[in-house]
Scaffold this active site. Structure first.
Site, PDB file in Angstrom:
ATOM      1  N   THR A  14     -26.327   6.528 -24.154  1.00 40.66           N
ATOM      2  CA  THR A  14     -25.347   7.396 -23.486  1.00 40.66           C
ATOM      3  C   THR A  14     -24.776   6.724 -22.248  1.00 40.66           C
ATOM      4  O   THR A  14     -23.625   6.971 -21.879  1.00 40.66           O
ATOM      5  CB  THR A  14     -26.027   8.736 -23.113  1.00 40.66           C
ATOM      6  OG1 THR A  14     -26.372   9.380 -24.329  1.00 40.66           O
ATOM      7  CG2 THR A  14     -25.127   9.644 -22.310  1.00 40.66           C
ATOM      8  N   SER A  64     -29.862   5.210 -29.286  1.00 32.64           N
ATOM      9  CA  SER A  64     -31.272   4.782 -29.377  1.00 32.64           C
ATOM     10  C   SER A  64     -32.099   5.614 -30.349  1.00 32.64           C
ATOM     11  O   SER A  64     -33.219   5.244 -30.679  1.00 32.64           O
ATOM     12  CB  SER A  64     -31.928   4.728 -28.001  1.00 32.64           C
ATOM     13  OG  SER A  64     -32.373   5.992 -27.584  1.00 32.64           O
ATOM     14  N   THR A  97     -31.585   7.272 -23.838  1.00 36.75           N
ATOM     15  CA  THR A  97     -32.768   7.973 -23.326  1.00 36.75           C
ATOM     16  C   THR A  97     -33.738   8.383 -24.445  1.00 36.75           C
ATOM     17  O   THR A  97     -34.922   8.574 -24.186  1.00 36.75           O
ATOM     18  CB  THR A  97     -32.360   9.261 -22.574  1.00 36.75           C
ATOM     19  OG1 THR A  97     -31.646  10.120 -23.477  1.00 36.75           O
ATOM     20  CG2 THR A  97     -31.522   8.955 -21.354  1.00 36.75           C
TER      21      THR A  97
HETATM   22  C1  SIN Z   1     -29.406   7.589 -27.014  1.00 41.08           C
HETATM   23  O1  SIN Z   1     -30.620   7.722 -26.871  1.00 41.08           O
HETATM   24  O2  SIN Z   1     -28.887   6.494 -27.285  1.00 41.08           O
HETATM   25  C2  SIN Z   1     -28.500   8.765 -26.920  1.00 41.08           C
HETATM   26  C3  SIN Z   1     -28.973   9.762 -25.943  1.00 41.08           C
HETATM   27  C4  SIN Z   1     -29.035   9.257 -24.540  1.00 41.08           C
HETATM   28  O3  SIN Z   1     -28.927   8.087 -24.220  1.00 41.08           O
HETATM   29  O4  SIN Z   1     -29.208  10.152 -23.655  1.00 41.08           O
END
Ligand code: SIN
Length: 330
Positions: A14, A64, A97
């Site tokens: 994100t 992710s 995240t």
């Molecule tokens: C991810 O994990 O790539 C998408 C969600 C985020 O980064 O908050």
């Protein structure tokens, strides 16, 4: 003296996400903005950055939730190469995240480098009205260049977490990460890092019947060179649980490597449904290594003297899965 370099590795998430509408913090696509573009504006607001050299490199560009072994291998190899480069003082990794705690924990188990490795992220996309990514990245750079930084850690919302204890604890809030009972390693305030405790070195875990420890010297070479890790699956004990899922996992599937490890996310203090235990016994009889973790977000399993099987591990289920797969590699 030459300026020391910090290597920034982009993997997506994100923090590099873009929405078509600026106020949209959920309907965006993760992994769109190159890491070089995330880094570029920061030097204009942080004059101390001119004391360092910065090199940004894209290792992956993904959400992710889709993190995979190939990306972990590429990341670990890039960090190891940086550790062997006398010009590089630290590595920062931008990451989504959702599986951040898994990547951080994996790196903490396989890296031998003494250079700090700092992962950071964002809960709002780069296109948000008020994105959290730029501050998180700037804070991560401050931690990476701090003389007391060591090991693998995560920086988010002004807090520094160790790879061992960090977990995503909230679905939406900007302050989404927790270090659980251990508490954070440090705070970052206006570029200054206030340390509360040292980053513990990677836990060493032993699989019963397997003489090798899970630790950098034991496994890193194999972890980054082996194309497929031993297959370790996670199951959950819950109201109405039975052994059907375990029996299904034990069935051979053409073209799929057999399950050799199971992590049970037990209830409360690591208890397992009476209807699930016999299936775990069957799995063990077939040579599958079973570890017991807990569904609880806080605390670790505290066994009584009589509790011997399945062995309890002081890790969340997702981290136990990684540790067991690495243990079975060695
Ligand atoms: C991810 O994990 O790539 C998408 C969600 C985020 O980064 O908050």
């Amino acid at each position: 003296m030459e300026k020391k370099k910090v290597l920034i590795l982009g993997t997506g998430g994100t923090i590099a996400g873009k929405a078509t509408v600026a106020g949209d913090n959920v309907g965006y696509k993760a992994g769109e903005v190159p890491v070089q573009e995330l880094l570029a504006p920061l030097a204009k607001v942080a004059s101390w950055m001119s004391d360092w050299q910065w090199e940004a490199r894209q290792v992956a560009q993904l959400d992710s939730k889709d993190m995979d072994l190939a990306t972990w291998r590429a990341l670990a190899q890039a960090v190891v190469a940086a550790g062997n480069d006398p010009d590089v003082a630290a590595v920062v990794i931008t990451h989504g995240t959702d599986t951040l705690e898994e990547t951080a924990f994996f790196l903490s188990l396989v890296l031998q480098s003494s250079n700090p490795v700092v992962l950071t992220c964002a809960m709002r996309p780069a296109s948000a009205l008020v994105p959290d990514g730029p501050q998180n990245l700037l804070d991560a750079l401050a931690v990476a260049t701090n003389p007391h930084a060591q090991g693998v850690c995560v920086v988010a919302a002004g807090t520094v977490h160790s790879a061992q204890s960090v977990a995503k604890a909230h679905t939406y809030r900007v302050d989404a990460f927790s270090s659980g009972d251990s508490g954070p390693l440090a705070s970052v305030e206006e570029g200054r890092v206030r340390w509360f405790r040292a980053n513990p070195s990677a836990q060493r875990l032993t699989v019963a019947g397997n003489e090798s420890d899970v630790g950098p010297d034991a496994v890193w070479q194999r972890a980054v060179t082996t194309a497929a890790w031993p297959r370790v699956e996670m199951i959950t004990s819950h109201a109405g649980a039975d052994g059907a899922l375990v029996h299904a996992l034990l069935q051979p599937v053409p073209g799929v490597s057999p399950v050799v490890g199971l992590v049970v996310a037990g209830t409360g203090n690591g208890t397992v449904h009476a209807s699930l235990l016999p299936a775990l016994d069957t799995a063990r009889a077939q040579g599958v290594v079973v570890w017991r973790s807990t569904r609880c977000a806080f605390g670790q399993i505290v066994d009584g003297p009589g509790t011997v099987w399945p062995p309890a591990v002081p890790l969340s289920p997702v981290k136990a899965r990684i540790a067991l797969a690495l243990a079975l590699l060695s």
